[in-house]
Design a protein around this motif. Sequence first.
Motif, PDB file in Angstrom:
ATOM      1  N   LYS A 266     -18.741  -3.526  -5.663  1.00  0.00           N
ATOM      2  CA  LYS A 266     -19.514  -4.725  -5.981  1.00  0.00           C
ATOM      3  C   LYS A 266     -18.771  -5.591  -6.996  1.00  0.00           C
ATOM      4  O   LYS A 266     -18.682  -6.819  -6.844  1.00  0.00           O
ATOM      5  N   ARG A 267     -18.226  -4.955  -8.037  1.00  0.00           N
ATOM      6  CA  ARG A 267     -17.449  -5.699  -9.037  1.00  0.00           C
ATOM      7  C   ARG A 267     -16.174  -6.281  -8.418  1.00  0.00           C
ATOM      8  O   ARG A 267     -15.788  -7.420  -8.718  1.00  0.00           O
ATOM      9  N   ASP A 268     -15.534  -5.507  -7.561  1.00  0.00           N
ATOM     10  CA  ASP A 268     -14.276  -5.961  -6.966  1.00  0.00           C
ATOM     11  C   ASP A 268     -14.484  -7.171  -6.050  1.00  0.00           C
ATOM     12  O   ASP A 268     -13.586  -8.013  -5.914  1.00  0.00           O
ATOM     13  N   LEU A 269     -15.658  -7.268  -5.426  1.00  0.00           N
ATOM     14  CA  LEU A 269     -15.923  -8.433  -4.588  1.00  0.00           C
ATOM     15  C   LEU A 269     -16.063  -9.704  -5.424  1.00  0.00           C
ATOM     16  O   LEU A 269     -15.731 -10.798  -4.960  1.00  0.00           O
ATOM     17  N   THR A 270     -16.536  -9.566  -6.648  1.00  0.00           N
ATOM     18  CA  THR A 270     -16.551 -10.749  -7.522  1.00  0.00           C
ATOM     19  C   THR A 270     -15.133 -11.093  -7.964  1.00  0.00           C
ATOM     20  O   THR A 270     -14.813 -12.275  -8.149  1.00  0.00           O
ATOM     21  N   VAL A 271     -14.280 -10.090  -8.114  1.00  0.00           N
ATOM     22  CA  VAL A 271     -12.866 -10.359  -8.417  1.00  0.00           C
ATOM     23  C   VAL A 271     -12.228 -11.104  -7.245  1.00  0.00           C
ATOM     24  O   VAL A 271     -11.481 -12.076  -7.433  1.00  0.00           O
ATOM     25  N   LEU A 272     -12.524 -10.655  -6.027  1.00  0.00           N
ATOM     26  CA  LEU A 272     -12.019 -11.339  -4.841  1.00  0.00           C
ATOM     27  C   LEU A 272     -12.511 -12.775  -4.811  1.00  0.00           C
ATOM     28  O   LEU A 272     -11.745 -13.703  -4.530  1.00  0.00           O
ATOM     29  N   ARG A 273     -13.790 -12.961  -5.094  1.00  0.00           N
ATOM     30  CA  ARG A 273     -14.347 -14.315  -5.125  1.00  0.00           C
ATOM     31  C   ARG A 273     -13.594 -15.187  -6.125  1.00  0.00           C
ATOM     32  O   ARG A 273     -13.217 -16.323  -5.823  1.00  0.00           O
ATOM     33  N   ASP A 274     -13.359 -14.667  -7.335  1.00  0.00           N
ATOM     34  CA  ASP A 274     -12.669 -15.440  -8.365  1.00  0.00           C
ATOM     35  C   ASP A 274     -11.245 -15.773  -7.935  1.00  0.00           C
ATOM     36  O   ASP A 274     -10.736 -16.867  -8.218  1.00  0.00           O
ATOM     37  N   THR A 275     -10.602 -14.834  -7.246  1.00  0.00           N
ATOM     38  CA  THR A 275      -9.237 -15.069  -6.770  1.00  0.00           C
ATOM     39  C   THR A 275      -9.217 -16.174  -5.720  1.00  0.00           C
ATOM     40  O   THR A 275      -8.379 -17.082  -5.769  1.00  0.00           O
ATOM     41  N   LEU A 276     -10.141 -16.109  -4.776  1.00  0.00           N
ATOM     42  CA  LEU A 276     -10.223 -17.150  -3.748  1.00  0.00           C
ATOM     43  C   LEU A 276     -10.584 -18.502  -4.357  1.00  0.00           C
ATOM     44  O   LEU A 276     -10.084 -19.546  -3.925  1.00  0.00           O
ATOM     45  N   ALA A 277     -11.455 -18.478  -5.366  1.00  0.00           N
ATOM     46  CA  ALA A 277     -11.863 -19.729  -6.012  1.00  0.00           C
ATOM     47  C   ALA A 277     -10.688 -20.425  -6.685  1.00  0.00           C
ATOM     48  O   ALA A 277     -10.718 -21.644  -6.886  1.00  0.00           O
ATOM     49  N   GLY A 278      -9.654 -19.667  -7.041  1.00  0.00           N
ATOM     50  CA  GLY A 278      -8.494 -20.245  -7.700  1.00  0.00           C
ATOM     51  C   GLY A 278      -7.470 -20.849  -6.765  1.00  0.00           C
ATOM     52  O   GLY A 278      -6.448 -21.383  -7.221  1.00  0.00           O
ATOM     53  N   LEU A 279      -7.724 -20.776  -5.466  1.00  0.00           N
ATOM     54  CA  LEU A 279      -6.784 -21.357  -4.507  1.00  0.00           C
ATOM     55  C   LEU A 279      -6.735 -22.886  -4.637  1.00  0.00           C
ATOM     56  O   LEU A 279      -7.741 -23.517  -4.970  1.00  0.00           O
ATOM     57  N   PRO A 280      -5.586 -23.491  -4.316  1.00  0.00           N
ATOM     58  CA  PRO A 280      -5.477 -24.961  -4.348  1.00  0.00           C
ATOM     59  C   PRO A 280      -6.071 -25.571  -3.078  1.00  0.00           C
ATOM     60  O   PRO A 280      -5.356 -25.969  -2.150  1.00  0.00           O
ATOM     61  N   PHE A 281      -7.404 -25.655  -3.022  1.00  0.00           N
ATOM     62  CA  PHE A 281      -8.078 -26.037  -1.776  1.00  0.00           C
ATOM     63  C   PHE A 281      -7.697 -27.425  -1.292  1.00  0.00           C
ATOM     64  O   PHE A 281      -7.570 -27.654  -0.085  1.00  0.00           O
ATOM     65  N   HIS A 282      -7.518 -28.360  -2.183  1.00  0.00           N
ATOM     66  CA  HIS A 282      -7.154 -29.706  -1.736  1.00  0.00           C
ATOM     67  C   HIS A 282      -5.776 -29.713  -1.092  1.00  0.00           C
ATOM     68  O   HIS A 282      -5.528 -30.450  -0.135  1.00  0.00           O
ATOM     69  N   TYR A 283      -4.898 -28.849  -1.578  1.00  0.00           N
ATOM     70  CA  TYR A 283      -3.593 -28.715  -0.942  1.00  0.00           C
ATOM     71  C   TYR A 283      -3.740 -28.148   0.465  1.00  0.00           C
ATOM     72  O   TYR A 283      -3.100 -28.619   1.411  1.00  0.00           O
ATOM     73  N   LEU A 284      -4.606 -27.133   0.607  1.00  0.00           N
ATOM     74  CA  LEU A 284      -4.807 -26.542   1.932  1.00  0.00           C
ATOM     75  C   LEU A 284      -5.326 -27.586   2.896  1.00  0.00           C
ATOM     76  O   LEU A 284      -4.894 -27.682   4.041  1.00  0.00           O
ATOM     77  N   ASP A 285      -6.301 -28.387   2.437  1.00  0.00           N
ATOM     78  CA  ASP A 285      -6.894 -29.423   3.281  1.00  0.00           C
ATOM     79  C   ASP A 285      -5.828 -30.428   3.696  1.00  0.00           C
ATOM     80  O   ASP A 285      -5.694 -30.779   4.876  1.00  0.00           O
TER      81      ASP A 285
END
Length: 292
Positions: A266-285
Motif C-alpha cells: 500500500k505504501r509502495d503504491l503511493t511511492v509509485l504514484r509520486d514517481t509518476l507524478a514527477g514525470l514531465p507530462f507536458h513534454y510527453l504531450d
Amino acid sequence: MEIELSPPFDVVEPAAYSAPLLFNSPHSGRVYPRSFLEASRLDPLSLRRSEDAFVDLLLADVAATGSAVMSARFPRAFLDVNREPYELDPRMFDGRLPNYANTRSLRVAGGLGTLARVVSENQEIYARRLPVDEALRRIEELYKPYHRTLRRLLGQIHREFGVALLVDCHSMPSCGLAREDRPRADIVLGDRYGTSCSHLITDCADEALRSLGYSVARNKPYAGGYITEHYGNPGAGFHVIQIEINRSIYMNEQDFSLAPAFDRLKRDLTVLRDTLAGLPFHYLDAFHLAAE
C-alpha cells in the motif's frame, strides 16, 4: 433481479490535483446483491475468485497525495466494466439480444463477457438462464454510469493539465490455470505493447517498482483490457497503463486474508504514484503531438 447497489461505485477526488493522475479499480467490488447470490449455483467464496480482491484498499492513500481514485462496488462476476458495453453470450439468456450486441468476441467465447458466464477454472455462475432485460438493466444502471464518470474525470484532468494519465489497477492469481505455468512476476505492466501510453511512462513505472524490490513483466500475460485500449490515446494526451498485482504478495489466495506485506505494498503504491507524478507530462504531450 433487482440491482441493490447504492452507490454502485466510489470516487474520491483530492481538494486540489497535484498531478494529472487518476487511479481506477474496476474489479475490486465486493458488494454482492442478494438476488445475484440466490441466482448463482456457486457459493460466495467461489464467486469471489474473480475479484481483484482489496485493490481498492491498496489505493486508499493515493487520493491524499493529490490524485483521484475510482473503484467499483459491484463485483466483476456481476458486471465487468473492463469489457465493451454489450459483449454478451446468447447462451446465457432467455430472449433475443439486441442486434448490436457483440456475441462473437474471444472474451465472450471464454465466458468472460460484460456479464460473465464463468468464474475461475470455468465454473458456471448461474443455475439457469437470465432474462435479456436483466443484462440490459445492469448495463444501463451500472456500466454506463461508471464509464460516464470515468470519462468525466479524465476530461476534467485533461482540461486542467493538458494531459491525463489513467492507472488501471488489477490483481492476478499467482499462477495460471495450466499446471505447467510458472509463478508470475510480482507485477505486470500493460500498455497494449506501447500503444496506450508513452513508453516513458511504462519505463518510469517499471524502474520505480523494481527499485522497490518487485519483479516486473510487461504485457505478458496481460497487455491491458477494454479500458486500456479504449481510453488510451497518447497522441491526444490521454495515457493509460494497466497494473496487474500478483495476489500472493499481499493476501492469502485461499481464504482471502490479508498478508503481512499488505501495508508495505500500500505504501509502495503511493511511492509509485509520486514517481509518476514527477514525470514531465507536458513534454510527453508535446512529444506525441509532434510525432503525429
